[in-house]
Design an enzyme around this catalytic site. Structure first.
Site, PDB file in Angstrom:
ATOM      1  N   HIS A  20       0.859  -1.155  -0.072  1.00  0.00           N
ATOM      2  CA  HIS A  20      -0.066   0.103   0.027  1.00  0.00           C
ATOM      3  C   HIS A  20       0.771   1.273   0.023  1.00  0.00           C
ATOM      4  O   HIS A  20       1.675   1.294   0.927  1.00  0.00           O
ATOM      5  CB  HIS A  20      -0.854  -0.132   1.118  1.00  0.00           C
ATOM      6  N   ASP A  28       7.182   7.684 -20.929  1.00  0.00           N
ATOM      7  CA  ASP A  28       7.387   7.728 -22.233  1.00  0.00           C
ATOM      8  C   ASP A  28       8.978   7.450 -22.409  1.00  0.00           C
ATOM      9  O   ASP A  28       9.583   7.252 -21.474  1.00  0.00           O
ATOM     10  CB  ASP A  28       7.115   9.104 -22.947  1.00  0.00           C
ATOM     11  N   PHE A 119       5.029  14.747 -22.315  1.00  0.00           N
ATOM     12  CA  PHE A 119       4.187  14.366 -21.009  1.00  0.00           C
ATOM     13  C   PHE A 119       3.601  13.199 -20.863  1.00  0.00           C
ATOM     14  O   PHE A 119       2.599  13.222 -20.164  1.00  0.00           O
ATOM     15  CB  PHE A 119       3.408  15.712 -20.635  1.00  0.00           C
ATOM     16  N   ALA A 120       4.000  12.111 -21.503  1.00  0.00           N
ATOM     17  CA  ALA A 120       3.092  10.729 -21.386  1.00  0.00           C
ATOM     18  C   ALA A 120       3.945  10.038 -20.361  1.00  0.00           C
ATOM     19  O   ALA A 120       4.566   9.155 -20.553  1.00  0.00           O
ATOM     20  CB  ALA A 120       3.206   9.897 -22.716  1.00  0.00           C
ATOM     21  N   ASN A 121       3.622  10.341 -18.938  1.00  0.00           N
ATOM     22  CA  ASN A 121       4.464   9.763 -17.890  1.00  0.00           C
ATOM     23  C   ASN A 121       3.267   9.920 -16.718  1.00  0.00           C
ATOM     24  O   ASN A 121       2.608  10.774 -16.594  1.00  0.00           O
ATOM     25  CB  ASN A 121       5.553  10.681 -17.274  1.00  0.00           C
TER      26      ASN A 121
END
EC number: 5.4.99.62
Length: 131
Positions: A20, A28, A119-121
């Site tokens: 947890h 990217d 910004f593909a993170n």
């Protein structure tokens, strides 16, 4: 041989070890990965595999309670932003990209895709599967 779920043994191992609030990143191909953070590099060529293909599979297998993504995605990558808001149920905290990169130093692993759009993170925070 495993028939279902994530076949990649490195990803399956990381997910099995999460507790947890532990975090992982789906990234990217350009995100800098801090020294000491495990990198599972799936990239084959620009765009392959895509960020959303990998994220969709990971989200199906991982109990995610929270997402952290770059605020810059909204303007610089509206298609991905739309996918985020229409597809994923956990709450998203939008932070500056520089903060997201700093936060990557504390994750258990980065799954690097071939994605080549801005910004593909995303940082995924593990939830629990019981009440």
């Amino acid at each position: 041989m495993q028939k279902h779920g994530i076949l990649n043994r490195d990803i399956a191992e990381v997910l099995a070890k999460l507790g947890h609030t532990d975090q992982i990143v789906v990234a990217d191909c350009g995100l800098p990965i801090p020294d000491g953070v495990k990198c599972i590099d799936l990239s084959l060529k620009l765009g392959t595999p895509s960020f959303t293909d990998v994220l969709d599979v990971v989200m199906a297998e991982m109990e995610v309670e929270h997402l952290l993504a770059a605020d810059e995605m909204k303007a610089a990558n509206p298609g991905l932003y739309r996918h985020f808001t229409e597809t994923y149920q956990p709450p998203v905290t939008w932070v500056k990209h520089e903060q997201l990169k700093k936060d990557c130093a504390n994750v258990k692993a980065v799954i690097r895709t071939g994605e080549n759009t801005p910004f593909a993170n995303v940082i995924l925070q593990a939830g629990v599967i019981f009440g």
